[in-house]
Design a protein around this motif. Structure first.
Motif, mmCIF file in Angstrom:
data_model
loop_
_atom_site.group_PDB
_atom_site.id
_atom_site.type_symbol
_atom_site.label_atom_id
_atom_site.label_comp_id
_atom_site.label_asym_id
_atom_site.label_seq_id
_atom_site.Cartn_x
_atom_site.Cartn_y
_atom_site.Cartn_z
ATOM 1 N N ARG A 84 0.841 -1.201 0.000
ATOM 2 C CA ARG A 84 0.000 0.000 0.000
ATOM 3 C C ARG A 84 0.882 1.259 0.000
ATOM 4 N NH1 ARG A 84 -1.568 -0.258 4.705
ATOM 5 N NH2 ARG A 84 -0.308 1.495 5.351
ATOM 6 N N SER A 85 1.928 1.253 0.848
ATOM 7 C CA SER A 85 2.840 2.407 0.897
ATOM 8 C C SER A 85 3.637 2.521 -0.399
ATOM 9 C CB SER A 85 3.787 2.273 2.088
ATOM 10 O OG SER A 85 3.068 2.297 3.284
ATOM 11 N N ALA A 111 -4.716 16.643 -3.018
ATOM 12 C CA ALA A 111 -4.002 16.702 -1.732
ATOM 13 C C ALA A 111 -4.160 15.416 -0.923
ATOM 14 C CB ALA A 111 -4.517 17.890 -0.916
ATOM 15 N N LEU A 112 -5.142 14.593 -1.299
ATOM 16 C CA LEU A 112 -5.415 13.387 -0.511
ATOM 17 C C LEU A 112 -4.180 12.484 -0.411
ATOM 18 C CD1 LEU A 112 -7.485 11.650 0.990
ATOM 19 C CD2 LEU A 112 -8.139 10.652 -1.194
ATOM 20 N N ALA A 117 0.044 10.138 2.922
ATOM 21 C CA ALA A 117 1.451 9.859 3.206
ATOM 22 C C ALA A 117 1.897 10.509 4.508
ATOM 23 C CB ALA A 117 2.311 10.355 2.048
ATOM 24 N N GLY A 118 1.002 11.232 5.134
ATOM 25 C CA GLY A 118 1.314 11.800 6.444
ATOM 26 C C GLY A 118 1.735 13.242 6.418
ATOM 27 N N ILE B 316 -4.588 3.890 -4.391
ATOM 28 C CA ILE B 316 -3.635 4.983 -4.164
ATOM 29 C C ILE B 316 -3.075 4.960 -2.748
ATOM 30 C CG2 ILE B 316 -4.686 6.448 -5.931
ATOM 31 C CD1 ILE B 316 -6.023 8.063 -3.746
ATOM 32 N N GLY B 317 -3.386 3.925 -2.022
ATOM 33 C CA GLY B 317 -2.674 3.731 -0.761
ATOM 34 C C GLY B 317 -3.460 4.052 0.495
ATOM 35 N N THR B 318 -4.776 4.190 0.371
ATOM 36 C CA THR B 318 -5.564 4.452 1.577
ATOM 37 C C THR B 318 -5.617 3.186 2.432
ATOM 38 O OG1 THR B 318 -6.907 5.943 0.256
ATOM 39 C CG2 THR B 318 -7.766 5.350 2.408
ATOM 40 N N ARG B 319 -5.398 3.353 3.717
ATOM 41 C CA ARG B 319 -5.424 2.190 4.621
ATOM 42 C C ARG B 319 -6.839 1.647 4.745
ATOM 43 N NH1 ARG B 319 -0.863 2.508 8.142
ATOM 44 N NH2 ARG B 319 0.204 4.490 7.903
ATOM 45 N N ASN B 320 -6.906 0.352 4.991
ATOM 46 C CA ASN B 320 -8.217 -0.270 5.214
ATOM 47 C C ASN B 320 -8.936 0.381 6.386
ATOM 48 O OD1 ASN B 320 -8.204 -2.038 3.122
ATOM 49 N ND2 ASN B 320 -7.441 -3.770 4.304
ATOM 50 N N ARG B 321 -8.165 0.713 7.410
ATOM 51 C CA ARG B 321 -8.825 1.284 8.591
ATOM 52 C C ARG B 321 -9.381 2.680 8.302
ATOM 53 N NH1 ARG B 321 -3.522 1.675 11.400
ATOM 54 N NH2 ARG B 321 -2.907 3.857 11.432
#
Lengths: 236, 397
Positions: A84-85, A111-112, A117-118, B316-321
Motif C-alpha cells: 500500500r505504501s 491533496a489526498l 502519506a502523512g 492509491i494507498g488508503t489504509r483499510n482502517r
C-alpha cells in the motif's frame, strides 16, 4: 533518482496451476528512464492489464525482477510487505476515466495522497495547488469533479498521480474517452510533467491518435514485450 | 488528514439528512415507547404519593384496590382508628367508568373520598377542594374538564369545582374525585328498576316475608339497598411508627390485608403493569432490530454506490482502517442525526399522547448509546463489503 526510472526483467505471471494454468506474462523486459514517456500497446488479452497490475503492485507476479530507480522492489517476491505504501509513495496512477473522488473538491482530490502519506494538510494542499497550476486547472481548485469537463477531470487525475512525486506513473488508456484535440493535450501534459518532475511514465493505449507521439513503444503480444522505436511526434 | 466521511456526508447531505430524519422518527417512536413505560411507572408512584397513605387496607386475600376488586364494610375504618400507631384512616372507593359530559362521555376513574382525609387530591391547579357533602367533583386536567363544568355520574349531576394534575389510574385513566357517599351510591346502588325487582323477589321469599314478623321484610330490603361498602381504607400511621408493624397487626387481628407503600408499589409496577412492560419491551426490541436493519441497508447501499471510489482509494494507498473508519463514521453520523431528530420528535409529540410519557435523560443517554452500538454493528456489513473490494478493479481489464 539516478539511472533508470523503472526496469523490468524477466517478469512473468501465471494464473492457475496444472493443466489449467495460463501464462499471462512471459519474460517481460522493459526499461523507462526518468522523464521518459513510453507507450505500451497490444491487442485485447495480450497481457497489458496484467502487466499494469503487476507494475502497480496490486497483483503478485509469479517471478522476475522489478526496480524503481536503484531500488529493487520485486525479485521473485516483493521486497516490502507494505505494498500500500509502495503504491502510495512510488507509483502514480492515471486511469481511463479520471475516477476522482466525487465528494472531495479538486484540491483535496490531489491533496489526498500527500495527506495519506502523512503530510500536514496545509502542505498537502499547497502541493496540490502548485500541481493544479502547473496543469492549468488551478482556477478550478475549489470545484467538485462533477463541475469539470472531461479534459479538466483528466488533468486533475494527472495532478493526483503526481502529488507524491512518484518516480513512476502508470497511465491506463488515459485518452480513451477524449477527442483528438483533448487526447493530444493530455499527452502533451504527460510529456511536460515527465520532463518537469523526472517521472517515468508508461502509457497503455489503443489510441491511434497518440501512438505516433511516443519515442519508444513496447508492444505486448502473448505475454511478451517487444520494443520498437516510435515516431516521437510529441505534440507541441 | 481530511474527514472522508464528513466530506461524503456534506456532498450528499440532503439524502443523508432525509435518511437520518426517517431513522429519527423510528428512534423517536422507540424513545416514546420507553417514555410510555416510564410514564406508567411514574403514574403508579404519583398515584401512591398523592393518596397520602402509609397503608392500604383491603379485603383479605386480594391485591386491591388497584389491581383487584376489594370490598370492605365502610365502618372498618373506625376499628382501624382504634389500633395503636394509626393516626388517620379514611374510606375510599375506586371505580373506572364512563362519565357523561354534555353530549360526549369520557373514561375516568371515579374516586370516592372523605374531604380532609387521606385520599383527597393534595394539589389543585385551579378551583377549590370539594366542600359540600354531595354533587361536587375535582377532576384531573387530563379529563379536559374545567371548573364549572357539569358531569353526570350514574343518576346524578356533579359540578366540577377544582382541577388537579397527575392523578390517573394505573391504566392511565384520569381521576375524578367525588364525595364518598356519592361514590358508594354510584358503585353499589342499583338502578330503580333493579331495586323494584329485588324488592319483589325478596317479598316473594317466604323466609324473608314471614307473616307475624312485622318490619322484617322492610329491614331486609333496606339492607339490600344500602351502599355500605368501600374498596379500601387508607391509613396514615403516627409519626415514628413503622407502617409494617401496624400492617402486621391489621393482618393478624382484623382478618384484612394491609399493604405498605413499598408493597403497593410492587403490586402496581411489578404486577399490574408487568404485561404492558413486556409488551413495550417487545416493541423496543423490534424497533431496535428494524432500526439496525435500516441503518445497515442504507450504509450498505451507500457503500455499494462507491465501489469504484473505494477501489481507487485503496489503489492509491488508503489504509483499510481509513476506509472502515469512513463507513463507520457515516453510520454513526446517521445515528447521531437520527437520535437528535428522534429525541426532538419524542419531546414534541410526548405531550400530545393521551397517556403520560416520561422522557428521562437517563433513558435518552442509554438510547444514544444503543443507537451508536446498533449503527456500529450495522456498519460491519458495509465495511466487510468495502474491505473485500480489490484495488485492482480500479485498473481496467
Amino acid at each position: 533518482m539516478n539511472g533508470l526510472g523503472i526496469r523490468i526483467e524477466g517478469l512473468h505471471k501465471r494464473y492457475g496451476s496444472g493443466d489449467t494454468a495460463v501464462d499471462a506474462l512471459k519474460e517481460v523486459e522493459m526499461t523507462v528512464a526518468p522523464g521518459e514517456v513510453v507507450g505500451l500497446i497490444g491487442p485485447s488479452g495480450s497481457g497489458k492489464s496484467t502487466l499494469l497490475k503487476c507494475l502497480g503492485a496490486v497483483i503478485d507476479p509469479s517471478g522476475g525482477r522489478m526496480s524503481i530507480g536503484d531500488e529493487v522492489i520485486y525479485d521473485d517476491g516483493w521486497k516490502t510487505p507494505d505494498l500500500r505504501s509502495l503504491r502510495r509513495d512510488r507509483i502514480g496512477f492515471v486511469f481511463q476515466a479520471p475516477y476522482l473522488i466525487p465528494f472531495l473538491d479538486v484540491t483535496d482530490n490531489v491533496a489526498l495522497l500527500p495527506m495519506l502519506a502523512g503530510r500536514p494538510n496545509p502542505e498537502a494542499r499547497q502541493r496540490a495547488r502548485e500541481l493544479l497550476d502547473a496543469l492549468d486547472v488551478g482556477h478550478r481548485a475549489g470545484a467538485r469533479p462533477s463541475q469539470l469537463s472531461g479534459g479538466e477531470q483528466q488533468r486533475v487525475a494527472i495532478a493526483r498521480a503526481l502529488a507524491n512525486q512518484p518516480p513512476v506513473i502508470l497511465a491506463d488508456e488515459p485518452t480513451a474517452p477524449l477527442d483528438s484535440e483533448r487526447a493530444l493535450g493530455v499527452v502533451r501534459l504527460l510529456n511536460r510533467m515527465a520532463r518537469q518532475f523526472r517521472t517515468a511514465i508508461i502509457v497503455v493505449t489503443h489510441d491511434e491518435k497518440i501512438i505516433p507521439t511516443f519515442e519508444r513503444i513496447y508492444h505486448i503480444r502473448d505475454g511478451r514485450t517487444y520494443e520498437e522505436a516510435g515516431q516521437g511526434k510529441a505534440p507541441d | 488528514m481530511i474527514s472522508l466521511a464528513g466530506r461524503d456526508i456534506l456532498h450528499s447531505w440532503s439524502r443523508f439528512v432525509l435518511t437520518g430524519f426517517g431513522l429519527g422518527l423510528l428512534i423517536g417512536v422507540t424513545l416514546t415507547m420507553a417514555g410510555v413505560y416510564r410514564g406508567m411507572v411514574d403514574d403508579a408512584r404519583a398515584l401512591l404519593n398523592n393518596s397520602g397513605a402509609d397503608l392500604w387496607v383491603v379485603q383479605k386475600d386480594t391485591l386491591g384496590p388497584y389491581a383487584e376488586p376489594s370490598s370492605l364494610r365502610d365502618d372498618v375504618y373506625r376499628v382501624l382508628l382504634g389500633l395503636p400507631g394509626v393516626a388517620r384512616a379514611a374510606n375510599v372507593t375506586y371505580l373506572t367508568m364512563q362519565v357523561r359530559h354534555g353530549d360526549s362521555d369520557l373514561r375516568a376513574m371515579v374516586v370516592g373520598f372523605e374531604p380532609g382525609q387521606p385520599g383527597q387530591p393534595e394539589y389543585l391547579l385551579a378551583g377549590r377542594q370539594v366542600t359540600r357533602s354531595h354533587y361536587e367533583a375535582v377532576a384531573d386536567e387530563k379529563t379536559g374538564l374545567r371548573p364549572g363544568d357539569t358531569i353526570r355520574i350514574r343518576r346524578h349531576d356533579f359540578r366540577v369545582v377544582g382541577l388537579t394534575r397527575r392523578m390517573v389510574s394505573s391504566g392511565g385513566d384520569p381521576m375524578i374525585f367525588i364525595p364518598l357517599k356519592d361514590a358508594q351510591e354510584a358503585q353499589f346502588l342499583k338502578d330503580n328498576d333493579a331495586i323494584l325487582n329485588e324488592r319483589a323477589r325478596t317479598a316473594a321469599n317466604p323466609a324473608l316475608n314471614r307473616p307475624g314478623v312485622p318490619g322484617l321484610l322492610e329491614a331486609v330490603q333496606a339492607a339490600q339497598n344500602a351502599s355500605r361498602s368501600v374498596n379500601a381504607v387508607l391509613v396514615q400511621v403516627a409519626p415514628g411508627t413503622p407502617p409494617e408493624s401496624v400492617g402486621a397487626g391489621i393482618r393478624r387481628w382484623k382478618h384484612l390485608q394491609a399493604y405498605t407503600r413499598d408493597q403497593m408499589e410492587e403490586i402496581l409496577v411489578a404486577k399490574l403493569i408487568a404485561t404492558s412492560a413486556r409488551q413495550i419491551a417487545m416493541f423496543l426490541v423490534i424497533l431496535a432490530v428494524v432500526s439496525a436493519a435500516i441503518v445497515a441497508f442504507i450504509i450498505y447501499t451507500m457503500t455499494l454506490g462507491k465501489l469504484r471510489e473505494i477501489a481507487v482509494l485503496k489503489l492509491i494507498g488508503t489504509r483499510n482502517r481509513t476506509i472502515a473508519g469512513m463507513i463507520l463514521q457515516q453510520a454513526l453520523g446517521l445515528g447521531v442525526i437520527g437520535f437528535l431528530v428522534g429525541k426532538t420528535a419524542a419531546t414534541l409529540w410526548a405531550p400530545v399522547f393521551p397517556k403520560y410519557v416520561l422522557l428521562e435523560p437517563g433513558d435518552a443517554a442509554r438510547g444514544f448509546v444503543v443507537v451508536m452500538v446498533i449503527c456500529t454493528l450495522a456498519s460491519t456489513l458495509a465495511i466487510r463489503a468495502a474491505l473485500r473490494i480489490d484495488p485492482a478493479t480500479a485498473i481496467g481489464g
